[in-house]
Motif scaffolding. Structure first.
Motif, mmCIF file in Angstrom:
data_model
loop_
_atom_site.group_PDB
_atom_site.id
_atom_site.type_symbol
_atom_site.label_atom_id
_atom_site.label_comp_id
_atom_site.label_asym_id
_atom_site.label_seq_id
_atom_site.Cartn_x
_atom_site.Cartn_y
_atom_site.Cartn_z
ATOM 1 N N ASP A 9 59.580 53.429 57.253
ATOM 2 C CA ASP A 9 60.547 53.490 58.156
ATOM 3 C C ASP A 9 61.951 54.105 57.393
ATOM 4 O O ASP A 9 62.747 53.554 57.601
ATOM 5 C CB ASP A 9 60.882 51.661 58.327
ATOM 6 C CG ASP A 9 61.868 51.726 59.644
ATOM 7 O OD1 ASP A 9 61.821 52.673 60.494
ATOM 8 O OD2 ASP A 9 62.698 50.671 59.749
ATOM 9 N N VAL A 10 61.569 55.230 56.892
ATOM 10 C CA VAL A 10 62.649 55.781 56.405
ATOM 11 C C VAL A 10 63.651 56.502 57.595
ATOM 12 O O VAL A 10 63.007 56.488 58.452
ATOM 13 C CB VAL A 10 62.115 56.813 55.234
ATOM 14 C CG1 VAL A 10 61.440 56.254 54.298
ATOM 15 C CG2 VAL A 10 61.400 58.150 55.951
ATOM 16 N N ASP A 11 64.700 56.751 57.052
ATOM 17 C CA ASP A 11 65.533 57.636 58.052
ATOM 18 C C ASP A 11 65.406 59.311 58.061
ATOM 19 O O ASP A 11 65.623 60.015 58.903
ATOM 20 C CB ASP A 11 67.280 57.324 57.677
ATOM 21 C CG ASP A 11 67.208 55.721 57.692
ATOM 22 O OD1 ASP A 11 67.131 55.178 58.899
ATOM 23 O OD2 ASP A 11 67.661 54.935 56.790
ATOM 24 N N ILE A 12 65.068 59.733 56.751
ATOM 25 C CA ILE A 12 65.174 61.063 56.533
ATOM 26 C C ILE A 12 63.797 61.325 55.740
ATOM 27 O O ILE A 12 63.575 60.669 54.738
ATOM 28 C CB ILE A 12 66.392 61.559 55.686
ATOM 29 C CG1 ILE A 12 67.579 61.403 56.624
ATOM 30 C CG2 ILE A 12 66.139 63.019 55.474
ATOM 31 C CD1 ILE A 12 68.954 61.547 55.680
ATOM 32 N N ILE A 13 63.041 62.448 55.732
ATOM 33 C CA ILE A 13 62.029 62.948 55.182
ATOM 34 C C ILE A 13 62.459 64.408 54.828
ATOM 35 O O ILE A 13 62.739 65.273 55.574
ATOM 36 C CB ILE A 13 60.529 62.902 55.926
ATOM 37 C CG1 ILE A 13 60.214 61.705 56.296
ATOM 38 C CG2 ILE A 13 59.549 63.947 55.056
ATOM 39 C CD1 ILE A 13 58.895 61.618 57.179
ATOM 40 N N ASN A 14 62.497 64.682 53.424
ATOM 41 C CA ASN A 14 62.661 66.136 52.769
ATOM 42 C C ASN A 14 61.602 66.401 52.245
ATOM 43 O O ASN A 14 60.835 66.138 51.638
ATOM 44 C CB ASN A 14 63.793 65.854 51.592
ATOM 45 C CG ASN A 14 64.259 67.127 51.034
ATOM 46 O OD1 ASN A 14 65.164 67.721 51.415
ATOM 47 N ND2 ASN A 14 63.550 67.526 50.056
ATOM 48 N N LEU A 15 61.217 67.800 52.794
ATOM 49 C CA LEU A 15 60.134 68.726 52.340
ATOM 50 C C LEU A 15 60.607 70.084 51.977
ATOM 51 O O LEU A 15 60.880 70.886 52.636
ATOM 52 C CB LEU A 15 59.175 68.885 53.714
ATOM 53 C CG LEU A 15 58.598 67.852 54.482
ATOM 54 C CD1 LEU A 15 58.685 68.286 55.847
ATOM 55 C CD2 LEU A 15 57.589 67.147 53.764
ATOM 56 N N SER A 16 60.765 70.201 50.812
ATOM 57 C CA SER A 16 61.600 71.320 50.064
ATOM 58 C C SER A 16 60.238 72.193 49.555
ATOM 59 O O SER A 16 60.196 72.521 48.284
ATOM 60 C CB SER A 16 62.240 71.045 48.691
ATOM 61 O OG SER A 16 63.375 70.293 49.333
ATOM 62 N N PHE A 17 59.497 72.589 50.511
ATOM 63 C CA PHE A 17 58.214 73.617 50.161
ATOM 64 C C PHE A 17 57.858 74.259 51.393
ATOM 65 O O PHE A 17 58.153 73.677 52.688
ATOM 66 C CB PHE A 17 57.209 72.856 49.545
ATOM 67 C CG PHE A 17 56.700 71.545 50.078
ATOM 68 C CD1 PHE A 17 55.847 71.759 51.097
ATOM 69 C CD2 PHE A 17 56.944 70.532 49.646
ATOM 70 C CE1 PHE A 17 55.337 70.638 51.900
ATOM 71 C CE2 PHE A 17 56.606 69.292 50.300
ATOM 72 C CZ PHE A 17 55.740 69.443 51.404
ATOM 73 N N THR A 18 57.083 75.156 51.371
ATOM 74 C CA THR A 18 56.805 75.924 52.837
ATOM 75 C C THR A 18 55.252 76.114 52.475
ATOM 76 O O THR A 18 54.628 76.051 51.513
ATOM 77 C CB THR A 18 57.543 77.230 52.807
ATOM 78 O OG1 THR A 18 56.937 78.145 51.404
ATOM 79 C CG2 THR A 18 58.826 77.230 53.000
ATOM 80 N N THR A 19 54.529 76.433 53.661
ATOM 81 C CA THR A 19 53.333 76.892 53.573
ATOM 82 C C THR A 19 53.090 78.342 54.796
ATOM 83 O O THR A 19 54.071 78.443 55.580
ATOM 84 C CB THR A 19 52.396 75.834 54.103
ATOM 85 O OG1 THR A 19 51.059 76.483 54.288
ATOM 86 C CG2 THR A 19 52.697 75.272 55.495
ATOM 87 N N GLU A 20 52.203 78.755 54.505
ATOM 88 C CA GLU A 20 51.917 80.234 55.442
ATOM 89 C C GLU A 20 50.839 79.741 56.316
ATOM 90 O O GLU A 20 50.325 80.676 57.390
ATOM 91 C CB GLU A 20 51.481 81.290 54.679
ATOM 92 C CG GLU A 20 52.737 81.774 53.748
ATOM 93 C CD GLU A 20 52.345 83.172 53.054
ATOM 94 O OE1 GLU A 20 51.246 83.950 53.428
ATOM 95 O OE2 GLU A 20 52.909 83.694 51.994
ATOM 96 N N ILE A 21 50.443 78.493 56.429
ATOM 97 C CA ILE A 21 49.247 78.044 57.040
ATOM 98 C C ILE A 21 50.047 77.293 58.546
ATOM 99 O O ILE A 21 50.807 76.404 58.307
ATOM 100 C CB ILE A 21 48.485 77.028 56.479
ATOM 101 C CG1 ILE A 21 47.709 77.872 55.446
ATOM 102 C CG2 ILE A 21 47.310 76.294 57.565
ATOM 103 C CD1 ILE A 21 46.947 76.873 54.521
ATOM 104 N N TYR A 61 59.125 62.486 63.958
ATOM 105 C CA TYR A 61 60.028 62.773 64.819
ATOM 106 C C TYR A 61 60.289 61.708 65.923
ATOM 107 O O TYR A 61 61.319 61.369 66.236
ATOM 108 C CB TYR A 61 59.791 64.108 65.563
ATOM 109 C CG TYR A 61 61.040 64.390 66.562
ATOM 110 C CD1 TYR A 61 62.262 64.810 66.219
ATOM 111 C CD2 TYR A 61 60.720 64.564 67.889
ATOM 112 C CE1 TYR A 61 63.406 65.244 67.172
ATOM 113 C CE2 TYR A 61 61.620 64.964 69.054
ATOM 114 C CZ TYR A 61 63.009 65.123 68.448
ATOM 115 O OH TYR A 61 63.778 65.417 69.449
ATOM 116 N N GLU A 62 59.194 61.149 66.324
ATOM 117 C CA GLU A 62 59.217 60.190 67.588
ATOM 118 C C GLU A 62 59.294 59.008 66.720
ATOM 119 O O GLU A 62 59.806 58.104 67.512
ATOM 120 C CB GLU A 62 57.630 60.333 67.904
ATOM 121 C CG GLU A 62 57.326 61.347 68.914
ATOM 122 C CD GLU A 62 55.876 61.614 69.292
ATOM 123 O OE1 GLU A 62 55.187 60.600 68.802
ATOM 124 O OE2 GLU A 62 55.586 62.513 70.318
ATOM 125 N N SER A 63 59.433 58.742 65.622
ATOM 126 C CA SER A 63 59.702 57.605 64.879
ATOM 127 C C SER A 63 61.213 57.547 64.474
ATOM 128 O O SER A 63 61.679 56.700 63.816
ATOM 129 C CB SER A 63 58.863 57.341 63.786
ATOM 130 O OG SER A 63 57.499 57.175 63.882
#
Length: 180
Positions: A133-145, A158-160
């Protein structure tokens, strides 16, 4: 006062001390906002090494066979620890002060020693963060897929009512390829 500007004099001019660089960049220091409510942030990255400067409420290592690695040496690359400091390092005159030291930080280690992870591991960590039940998710990486499964996990977050913050590049070769 955690948002107090620390200044030094340079030939009669004042400049912002590097301890508050992150706060200055997002204008977090322009006015003081007090809140007793903690913001719950899931950092999906390379882990967060143990530090007295960064409090981690809960850690989960998603790399198979590495679940019992000590938090002292959890982050081989230092990337996740660095991002955690930018987000939530304490205002204690030691190193930087994070943008919001009033954070409950959840560390999801998905990136291996080469800072890589299969998309399935990232999806598992996103679902774990949703369950916390977090408020924010941080994703500091990328993918080309372009992954439909990853998009579905992001949609579940997002829906949560979770704000997702993601990297927008970091291409070492300077290319303009589309990244997700």
């Amino acid at each position: 006062n955690r948002n107090k500007k620390r200044t030094t004099s340079v030939k009669g001019k004042e400049k912002m001390d590097s301890l508050n660089w992150g706060q200055k960049m997002v204008h977090a220091n322009s006015e003081e906002v007090e809140s007793k409510q903690k913001i719950k942030v899931a950092l999906i990255d390379s882990g967060v090494n143990y530090s007295t400067d960064i409090d981690v409420v809960e850690r989960k290592n998603f790399i198979p066979g590495h679940e019992d690695i000590s938090p002292l040496y959890e982050d081989i690359s230092g990337h996740g620890t660095n991002i955690a400091g930018v987000i939530a390092a304490k205002d204690n005159d030691s190193g930087i002060t994070g943008v919001n030291p009033n954070v409950e930080l959840y560390s999801a280690k998905v990136l291996d020693a080469n800072n890589q992870a299969p998309i399935s591991r990232v999806i598992e960590a996103i679902d774990w963060a949703i369950s916390k039940d977090v408020d924010i998710i941080n994703l500091s990486f990328t993918t080309e897929i372009n992954s439909g499964e990853l998009l579905a996990a992001i949609q579940r977050a997002y829906e949560s009512d979770i704000l997702l913050v993601a990297a927008a590049g970091n291409s070492e070769d300077g290319s303009q390829r589309v990244k997700y």
